[in-house]
Design an enzyme around this catalytic site. Sequence first.
Site, mmCIF file in Angstrom:
data_model
loop_
_atom_site.group_PDB
_atom_site.id
_atom_site.type_symbol
_atom_site.label_atom_id
_atom_site.label_comp_id
_atom_site.label_asym_id
_atom_site.label_seq_id
_atom_site.Cartn_x
_atom_site.Cartn_y
_atom_site.Cartn_z
ATOM 1 N N TRP A 24 -32.375 -0.589 -5.865
ATOM 2 C CA TRP A 24 -33.007 0.481 -6.996
ATOM 3 C C TRP A 24 -34.140 1.257 -6.729
ATOM 4 O O TRP A 24 -35.038 0.915 -6.356
ATOM 5 C CB TRP A 24 -33.330 -0.525 -8.381
ATOM 6 C CG TRP A 24 -31.963 -1.163 -8.791
ATOM 7 C CD1 TRP A 24 -31.856 -2.544 -8.766
ATOM 8 C CD2 TRP A 24 -30.860 -0.824 -9.498
ATOM 9 N NE1 TRP A 24 -30.679 -3.007 -9.407
ATOM 10 C CE2 TRP A 24 -30.002 -1.792 -9.735
ATOM 11 C CE3 TRP A 24 -30.201 0.333 -9.694
ATOM 12 C CZ2 TRP A 24 -28.872 -1.695 -10.434
ATOM 13 C CZ3 TRP A 24 -29.041 0.507 -10.193
ATOM 14 C CH2 TRP A 24 -28.319 -0.387 -10.637
ATOM 15 N N LYS A 29 -29.492 3.979 -6.919
ATOM 16 C CA LYS A 29 -29.100 2.841 -6.131
ATOM 17 C C LYS A 29 -28.783 3.174 -4.595
ATOM 18 O O LYS A 29 -27.849 4.041 -4.435
ATOM 19 C CB LYS A 29 -28.033 2.035 -6.580
ATOM 20 C CG LYS A 29 -28.035 0.491 -6.038
ATOM 21 C CD LYS A 29 -27.216 -0.451 -6.871
ATOM 22 C CE LYS A 29 -27.485 -1.888 -6.690
ATOM 23 N NZ LYS A 29 -26.754 -2.651 -7.523
ATOM 24 N N THR A 70 -35.219 -8.126 -12.150
ATOM 25 C CA THR A 70 -34.820 -6.772 -11.845
ATOM 26 C C THR A 70 -35.790 -5.557 -11.530
ATOM 27 O O THR A 70 -36.787 -5.676 -11.827
ATOM 28 C CB THR A 70 -33.934 -6.418 -13.272
ATOM 29 O OG1 THR A 70 -34.829 -6.004 -14.253
ATOM 30 C CG2 THR A 70 -33.216 -7.357 -13.792
#
Length: 546
Positions: free
Chosen positions: A439, A434, A180
Amino acid sequence: MAGYDQTLRPFLWRAERLHPDREVVSRTHEGIVRNTYEEYADRTRQLANALEDAGIGDGDRVGTFCWNHHRHAEVYFAAPNVGGQLHTINPLLPAEHIQYIVENAADRLLFVDQSLLEALEGAHDAAAFESVEQYVVMGSEVPETDLESVTDYESFIDAHGTEYDWPELDEDQPAGMCYTSGTTGKPKGVEYTQQMLWSHTMASLTPQALEIDEDDVVMPVVPMFHVNAWGMPFATTAAGAKHVYPGPSPEPEDLVRLIQEEGVTLTAGVPTVWLGVLEYVQEHDVDLDSLERVVIGGSAAPESLIRQYDDLGVEVVHAWGMTELSPLGTVAHLKSDLEDRSPEQQYAKQAKQGLIVPGLEFKVVDDDGEEVPWNGEDFGELWVRGPWVTDSYFERPQANEVDFEGSWLKTGDIVTVDEDGYIQIVDRTKDVIKSGGEWISSVELENKIMAHEAVSEATVVGAPHEKWQERPVAFVVPTDDAGMDEDEFLAELEAFIAEDYPDWWTPDAVVHIDEVPKTATGKFDKKTLREEYADEDLLVTEESDD
């Protein structure tokens, strides 16, 4: 008990045996490359032999720093099926994140595109990359590089045969890995087992998900480094459908040409991509006759975009997912009992994140841990569980304690659920931005901005943007002797942030304020800022549309 473990290998076997002449088409720096499934399978077995000869085996991680093309797709099936782990790395991350990811994953082999070689060299750090034994440049030659132990892909596989005895793997064997993007700290690793990827693939094929069939021509524009291109390379192969890969940094013209020349029926990517394609189609004499549906995810699909593609005869399939979900979670198909609703009501449903994919369960809980009613008004945090949802982060025990509750993943998304079961995200528990499907960490930007000598305090929030969905806006308290107006400071800030971060992380606007509002616990109160400036146009259009 199952008679045989659920792994990725049978998907490739089936495609080769049932559809040997179907194509895998790839736009590369060398031009358009075409392989049949039969040739693709042979090349994948050559790569498997090469990986085994390089010492890759049980649990070893193979990193990729690549765009969407046939060679990357070969790694997708070879690395997991020799017993290793496919680890896709996002080349758009800051250098320090790439260093952390490679070091944390302990990649032994790293595949890199020619067009991304400079970016990899810029992120390269001897200590962080100590585990990497060899670099393989995707192509038939090795450009000039400072990296050591480098070969080209074609030389890497050419010395090996097309026969390979695939090992029998346990379905719990780790097969993939993605990180992530760091929001409040370092990126978190998510591991996918063979069974997780198998389950995700099977669910993706269903009509309630992506409905991929053998007569489809599938072009994933979502990067293959972005959660396995949403699993589409695996699902397309399982269906025996034709692959079309758009290659490095495709422009709208490239995508439209591939759609027309290859007869693409299904494609997928973030909203920004399809806004660009729409503009190109409107400005040029082209048609999208073959294109049936576009899967949009990564950011919310604007209702106006759904309407415009509908006018072209193309269905927008709005989907939502997370790295932790491998990634597919919901798809906004219209239920059959909604077909008699007005177009406005139907578009409103399609603009939501949608219905949970078969195989997953969800609940929405409020601050007291109670489930909220499905009325489209009450909201809470979305929790999800299922066979392709991870139950932990790689070597992050503290994060595991926060983000998981038994079998449930606490997504951090604040949602409502309407009476028809459609989920809609209304906010996030973490102040992450975002932009164009990628991100941006507001916390890291804040820390960087506050390191500037002219800044006393700073906070960053995401502001809605017509093209990129969200763009960062910085609220800055200048020091007493700063002596700069907002435009001057924005220009200086761009150069300052570029020292450590990509240029697309730079805030589109800087607002000078006297004091950052704070909560009772002393934290920056971004909610107050959002409410105070909600009606003001904060974005510098000329900068953000570049």
